[in-house]
Write an enzyme that holds these catalytic residues in place. Sequence first.
Site, mmCIF file in Angstrom:
data_model
loop_
_atom_site.group_PDB
_atom_site.id
_atom_site.type_symbol
_atom_site.label_atom_id
_atom_site.label_comp_id
_atom_site.label_asym_id
_atom_site.label_seq_id
_atom_site.Cartn_x
_atom_site.Cartn_y
_atom_site.Cartn_z
ATOM 1 N N LYS A 227 64.983 -4.419 -10.568
ATOM 2 C CA LYS A 227 63.857 -3.151 -11.111
ATOM 3 C C LYS A 227 65.568 -2.373 -12.135
ATOM 4 O O LYS A 227 65.376 -1.756 -13.493
ATOM 5 C CB LYS A 227 63.618 -2.377 -9.799
ATOM 6 N N LYS B 93 61.358 2.079 -10.785
ATOM 7 C CA LYS B 93 59.817 1.509 -10.804
ATOM 8 C C LYS B 93 59.677 1.931 -11.591
ATOM 9 O O LYS B 93 57.959 1.278 -12.093
ATOM 10 C CB LYS B 93 59.983 1.201 -9.546
ATOM 11 N N VAL C 62 66.779 -12.423 -0.654
ATOM 12 C CA VAL C 62 65.700 -12.146 -1.536
ATOM 13 C C VAL C 62 66.131 -14.111 -1.971
ATOM 14 O O VAL C 62 65.005 -15.037 -2.584
ATOM 15 C CB VAL C 62 65.409 -12.067 -2.687
ATOM 16 N N ASP D 152 65.446 4.517 -6.722
ATOM 17 C CA ASP D 152 64.268 3.256 -6.206
ATOM 18 C C ASP D 152 62.831 3.002 -7.748
ATOM 19 O O ASP D 152 62.480 2.665 -8.094
ATOM 20 C CB ASP D 152 64.818 2.762 -4.897
ATOM 21 N N GLY E 36 65.706 -6.783 6.124
ATOM 22 C CA GLY E 36 65.717 -6.684 4.934
ATOM 23 C C GLY E 36 65.503 -5.585 3.886
ATOM 24 O O GLY E 36 65.257 -7.257 2.421
ATOM 25 N N VAL F 95 58.942 -5.327 -9.314
ATOM 26 C CA VAL F 95 57.989 -4.290 -9.177
ATOM 27 C C VAL F 95 57.080 -4.254 -8.028
ATOM 28 O O VAL F 95 56.300 -5.740 -8.453
ATOM 29 C CB VAL F 95 57.181 -3.118 -10.143
ATOM 30 N N GLU G 142 67.448 -2.121 0.130
ATOM 31 C CA GLU G 142 68.470 -2.253 -0.914
ATOM 32 C C GLU G 142 69.855 -1.821 -0.636
ATOM 33 O O GLU G 142 70.053 -1.283 0.457
ATOM 34 C CB GLU G 142 68.617 -1.071 -2.219
HETATM 35 N N1 LIG Z 1 65.332 -7.016 -0.323
HETATM 36 C C1 LIG Z 1 63.871 -6.676 -0.769
HETATM 37 O O1 LIG Z 1 63.218 -6.373 -0.184
HETATM 38 C C2 LIG Z 1 63.500 -6.336 -2.023
HETATM 39 C C3 LIG Z 1 62.677 -6.813 -3.189
HETATM 40 C C4 LIG Z 1 61.753 -6.196 -4.208
HETATM 41 C C5 LIG Z 1 63.641 -6.464 -4.773
HETATM 42 N N2 LIG Z 1 64.515 -6.599 -4.368
HETATM 43 C C6 LIG Z 1 65.674 -7.393 -5.790
HETATM 44 O O2 LIG Z 1 65.889 -8.283 -5.731
HETATM 45 C C7 LIG Z 1 67.682 -8.180 -5.752
HETATM 46 C C8 LIG Z 1 68.433 -8.658 -4.851
HETATM 47 O O3 LIG Z 1 67.976 -8.317 -3.532
HETATM 48 P P1 LIG Z 1 68.589 -8.882 -1.572
HETATM 49 O O4 LIG Z 1 67.840 -7.670 -1.060
HETATM 50 O O5 LIG Z 1 68.187 -9.942 -1.951
HETATM 51 O O6 LIG Z 1 70.108 -8.227 -2.070
HETATM 52 P P2 LIG Z 1 71.040 -8.397 -0.947
HETATM 53 O O7 LIG Z 1 70.763 -9.822 0.327
HETATM 54 O O8 LIG Z 1 72.275 -7.972 -1.371
HETATM 55 O O9 LIG Z 1 71.898 -10.208 -1.362
HETATM 56 C C9 LIG Z 1 72.574 -9.685 -3.664
HETATM 57 C C10 LIG Z 1 73.119 -11.297 -3.170
HETATM 58 O O10 LIG Z 1 73.783 -11.275 -5.183
HETATM 59 C C11 LIG Z 1 75.229 -11.606 -4.599
HETATM 60 N N3 LIG Z 1 75.608 -10.692 -5.835
HETATM 61 C C12 LIG Z 1 76.248 -9.114 -5.310
HETATM 62 N N4 LIG Z 1 77.234 -8.149 -6.334
HETATM 63 C C13 LIG Z 1 77.769 -10.027 -6.849
HETATM 64 C C14 LIG Z 1 78.473 -10.390 -7.775
HETATM 65 N N5 LIG Z 1 79.051 -9.203 -8.218
HETATM 66 N N6 LIG Z 1 78.557 -11.669 -8.035
HETATM 67 C C15 LIG Z 1 78.077 -13.076 -7.840
HETATM 68 N N7 LIG Z 1 77.441 -12.324 -6.792
HETATM 69 C C16 LIG Z 1 76.819 -10.917 -6.240
HETATM 70 C C17 LIG Z 1 75.771 -11.362 -2.793
HETATM 71 O O11 LIG Z 1 76.186 -12.537 -3.257
HETATM 72 P P3 LIG Z 1 77.100 -12.213 -0.990
HETATM 73 O O12 LIG Z 1 75.952 -13.264 -0.430
HETATM 74 O O13 LIG Z 1 78.173 -13.571 -1.172
HETATM 75 O O14 LIG Z 1 77.352 -11.319 -0.894
HETATM 76 C C18 LIG Z 1 73.669 -11.753 -2.605
HETATM 77 O O15 LIG Z 1 73.850 -12.933 -2.028
HETATM 78 C C19 LIG Z 1 67.745 -7.182 -6.332
HETATM 79 O O16 LIG Z 1 67.777 -6.546 -8.006
HETATM 80 C C20 LIG Z 1 66.362 -6.001 -5.744
HETATM 81 O O17 LIG Z 1 66.823 -4.547 -5.955
HETATM 82 C C21 LIG Z 1 64.643 -7.140 -3.607
#
Ligand SMILES: NC(=O)c1ccc[n+]([C@@H]2O[C@H](COP(=O)([O-])OP(=O)(O)OC[C@H]3O[C@@H](n4cnc5c(N)ncnc54)[C@H](OP(=O)(O)O)[C@@H]3O)[C@@H](O)[C@H]2O)c1
Length: 335
Positions: A124, A223, A34, A219, A205, A151, A208
């Site tokens: 969320k 929401k 994201v 999850d 992607g 959400v 979670e």
């Molecule tokens: N993916 C979806 O479709 C989607 C949809 C709706 C909402 N969301 C929400 O959006 C948010 C991000 O999701 P995502 O899918 O983008 O997750 P992701 O791909 O796992 O990315 C997480 C990012 O956060 C960084 N990170 C994790 N723990 C950390 C820490 N302790 N200190 C510093 N950086 C940290 C990671 O760093 P590194 O890159 O170095 O590992 C990565 O860049 C979440 O809250 C998720 O619930 C996601």
Amino acid sequence: MTVSLLQTIPRPAHSQNAPRARHVRVALAGCGVVGSELARLIDAHAPAIESAQHIRLEVVSVLVRDTLRARSVPVARNRFTNDVPEFLASNADIVVEAIGGLEPAGRIARATLARGGRLVTANKALIADAGDELVALARTNGARIDFEAAVGGGIPIIRSLRNSLRDAPVQRIAAILNGTTNFILTRIEEGASFADALAAAQAAGFAEADPTRDLDGTDSADKLRILAWLAFGLAPRDVDVRCIGVLPDPEALVREAHARGEAVRLVARCERQGARVTASVQPLRVPRGSLFARTIDEQNVISLDLGWNQPIVLSGPGAGGRPTATALLGDLVCS
Ligand SMILES: NC(=O)c1ccc[n+]([C@@H]2O[C@H](COP(=O)([O-])OP(=O)(O)OC[C@H]3O[C@@H](n4cnc5c(N)ncnc54)[C@H](OP(=O)(O)O)[C@@H]3O)[C@@H](O)[C@H]2O)c1
């Protein structure tokens, strides 16, 4: 003499008097599915945002775990850090949190709101745990928190409930709120194995970081707590959700539904009965051709029953980098 085409076109009168764009410094926590998409969207939409909103967004700091990993984002390498205090010290105008989980996301959120800053989050889990506390903290400190992306991915349900429908008499909510599970159930319906469907959801992607939260219903329950909070007014943590996911055997759930000529969906429901709110997440068999059966792949759907002839129904992509980052960008530029 050659005259360039641009020289022959008079500048529109309004552009000469257009207000100077305000420089808005953005700190981005998380540059995964994201966060990286948001960085690319900010870059791609910068000219349009500047001319329409008169703001110039600049990503001044990015918090990640691994600062050495190569990332295809239009942000200079020296802006990346893995140090939370250094990230917070950027004192950006807007902090976007796209890390997920309770910590360090909670620390970043509280520090930003306590200093009167603006927070935009997709988290969320955090909002379901402490949304009311964070909104109160924002109010006390003249800060602001927006969480449209938390959400329904790209579906504008949060703004609808917080603004347009704030005083509407929502009685019941029925929804599909987890794109990963819906994608998996749809793919199994089409003949894929559970393992292959999960791998495809992760590759796209949607899933979670820990897909257990998708599959065991946590999850969706998070929401649903957020929606129940906004619709019924009780703190999200106090919404007691009876939660059953699609584990251990989603293939069996699809098979059983198929044998009856039905489909199976992970359905989140909540209802207000007087002062009481009941809430549940569980796999339900739904008639083929119904609204929920027609909700396929990573789509989400949210049906709000206000006691009118028809419910209000919002549907669309419930997961994925682009729709979720678009919801974050909307929060960023909304005044
Ligand atoms: N993916 C979806 O479709 C989607 C949809 C709706 C909402 N969301 C929400 O959006 C948010 C991000 O999701 P995502 O899918 O983008 O997750 P992701 O791909 O796992 O990315 C997480 C990012 O956060 C960084 N990170 C994790 N723990 C950390 C820490 N302790 N200190 C510093 N950086 C940290 C990671 O760093 P590194 O890159 O170095 O590992 C990565 O860049 C979440 O809250 C998720 O619930 C996601």
